[in-house]
Design a protein around this motif. Sequence first.
Motif, short mmCIF file in Angstrom:
data_model
loop_
_atom_site.label_atom_id
_atom_site.label_comp_id
_atom_site.label_asym_id
_atom_site.label_seq_id
_atom_site.Cartn_x
_atom_site.Cartn_y
_atom_site.Cartn_z
N MET A 1 0.85 -1.18 0.00
CA MET A 1 0.00 0.00 0.00
C MET A 1 0.88 1.23 0.00
O MET A 1 1.89 1.28 0.71
N ARG A 2 0.49 2.23 -0.76
CA ARG A 2 1.27 3.46 -0.81
C ARG A 2 0.40 4.63 -0.37
O ARG A 2 -0.82 4.56 -0.40
N THR A 3 1.02 5.73 0.05
CA THR A 3 0.30 6.92 0.48
C THR A 3 0.63 8.07 -0.44
O THR A 3 1.79 8.39 -0.66
N SER A 4 -0.42 8.71 -1.00
CA SER A 4 -0.21 9.83 -1.91
C SER A 4 0.05 11.11 -1.12
O SER A 4 -0.09 11.15 0.09
N ARG A 5 0.42 12.18 -1.79
CA ARG A 5 0.78 13.42 -1.12
C ARG A 5 -0.35 14.01 -0.31
O ARG A 5 -0.14 14.69 0.69
N ASP A 6 -1.61 13.80 -0.77
CA ASP A 6 -2.74 14.40 -0.06
C ASP A 6 -3.23 13.52 1.09
O ASP A 6 -4.26 13.81 1.71
N GLY A 7 -2.49 12.43 1.38
CA GLY A 7 -2.85 11.56 2.49
C GLY A 7 -3.80 10.46 2.12
O GLY A 7 -4.15 9.64 2.96
N THR A 8 -4.26 10.41 0.87
CA THR A 8 -5.15 9.34 0.43
C THR A 8 -4.37 8.04 0.34
O THR A 8 -3.28 8.00 -0.23
N ARG A 9 -4.95 6.98 0.89
CA ARG A 9 -4.28 5.68 0.82
C ARG A 9 -4.83 4.93 -0.37
O ARG A 9 -6.04 4.85 -0.55
N THR A 10 -3.94 4.40 -1.21
CA THR A 10 -4.40 3.82 -2.48
C THR A 10 -3.81 2.45 -2.73
O THR A 10 -2.76 2.09 -2.23
N THR B 1 -4.24 -0.23 8.02
CA THR B 1 -3.65 -0.73 6.77
C THR B 1 -2.14 -0.54 6.72
O THR B 1 -1.51 -0.97 5.75
N ASP B 2 -1.58 0.10 7.74
CA ASP B 2 -0.13 0.34 7.77
C ASP B 2 0.59 -0.94 8.17
O ASP B 2 0.41 -1.42 9.30
N PRO B 3 1.42 -1.50 7.30
CA PRO B 3 2.12 -2.75 7.64
C PRO B 3 2.95 -2.65 8.92
O PRO B 3 3.14 -3.65 9.62
N ASP B 4 3.43 -1.47 9.23
CA ASP B 4 4.25 -1.31 10.43
C ASP B 4 3.46 -1.56 11.71
O ASP B 4 4.04 -1.84 12.76
N ASN B 5 2.13 -1.43 11.63
CA ASN B 5 1.29 -1.65 12.82
C ASN B 5 0.89 -3.10 13.02
O ASN B 5 0.38 -3.45 14.08
N ALA B 6 1.11 -3.94 12.00
CA ALA B 6 0.73 -5.36 12.08
C ALA B 6 -0.67 -5.52 12.67
O ALA B 6 -0.90 -6.29 13.60
#
Length: 558
Positions: free
Chosen positions: A1-10, A156-161
């Motif tokens: 998952m990537r995060t765009s500049r406006d904070g939208t997760r796509t 959805t952040d992989p770092d949070n598991a």
Amino acid sequence: MRTSRDGTRTRTPRSRRRPAVLPAAAVAAALALTLATACAGPPKDGGTDGGTAYRISDGTPPARGGLESFTWALYAEPPTLDYVSAFDYPQNTILANVCESLMRWTPQLTLAPGLAEKATSPDPTTWVYDLRPDVHFHDGGVMTADDVVYSLGRQTDPDNAAAWAQQFRNVGSITKTGPLQVTVKLTRPDSQFNQYMATAAGAVSSRAGTEAAGKDYGTSGSLDCTGPFSLGTWTKGQSVELRRFDGYWGPKAKSAKAVFRFLTDPSARVNALLTGEADGGYLIPTESYDRLRSSGAGSLYFGEGLSTVNVNVTNMQGVLGDARVRQALSLALDRSGFVRTGLGGAGRVTGSLTTRAAWAAAPEHVRDEAFQGLTPTAPDLGRARALVEEAGATGKTVTVATSPIGQDVSLLATAVQAAGAKIGLDVRLRTIAPNAFTALFTDPAAREGIDLFPETYYDSITDPLDLLANFRTGAYQNFASYSDPGYDDLADRAVAATDSTERFTLAARLQRLASERLLWIPVAEWPTSVFLNKRITGAPTTISYLYHPWAADVGAAR
């Protein structure tokens, strides 16, 4: 998952089909019908497989007034109260009163608006959440769409598991589309997504407060959520105190404080209920049912639990990799004996991994089909021994985790050991402390060397796919790493089905596959239990307490 500049997760989008949405009234009516019929889960009245008679209650009497405080007994201390990790009873029992979600699971196990006053699906792969105005966080800030985008993004952040990450697998983007509006774009239709927004998956916290807490979020300080209670003092190893939040947007909590005491010893927990050291508790030790009923100290209630007691298969690399050995253990289990002793008679033997109440919204003919030809429940030792011999497993070792957490765990582990001894398997028990038992769900290292463990699985939504999706490749609770492209495809089709009849029909096929392959060993359906002493009332009897702010309704009984 990537995060765009406006904070939208796509994510890269995939196929599109419209998800089915069943109105809450229809689910409520179907659930009521299911619970009232002979094919329903735990019966309204009567005995169970040789056990004690018990009654399913719709609720407890409403409170007559307020309280300064009440004390609640918990069997274990939560490792954290961070909602991304809230997957088990202790965490959610507390957290449901502090952190609220976009949608809400009602005590009738139906879906209702939560922090989102309206949820709409304008096309097959879109959910739009219009938020309630003037909702305050416990730190005084006002909830905005930015906080919701941030909170869902944490899942959805992989770092949070996150324990809830798989519920977001079909999410392409989460975007602020207005000051009080959030739009979720799906990469494919997902009939489950909006339902999960009533669980901790849909919880919302203040972005500012959560970021300020950093790695300590969930273990100290405020949770900065919106619920009727805020987190007060957490005395490690002893208790957590919640304080009424007077800035709450909804009806104020009836009690100024709620104190949760950690009582890992079942006897100590029961004694606390009998003496008044604790005013109430869920998950009552089964061996104490009769004692509590006859004590005169309060009332013991049972409610729909959407829960099945199973033997979770965690290792299919060894002897249990042969389905014949799993089948043999199942055929040797004395399920009726376990219901009588391990569940205190309050339960019913089942060959199904899902409860009948989870199928409340399914057409009757589909529901009947889902429960035909499942795992046999009557012991057949001759057939079981033959299967072990055919598999060349005679004398092989199987390790089962057990814990003094309660007889539903310890006596089921002992029953598996006894079953193995009767059919030529060397079943060994490994004892795990109650506070460490939770690690079996989160830490692969904790499951190292363990082949099986007793698990009471509760559905987090009123839908059989909640459990059946666990056998998809890579699913959070697929501890044995079972993988079958055919099962995965069927599960994906069920989740994406636009028609509810089609969805339940596909779910019935999944149920039969899981049964044929005995991916877990089903044992019994088990209702929720709750004890309230004479000074309090108002707590729900259903499993909704895990995601509903139930403590706000607890007040004076007289």
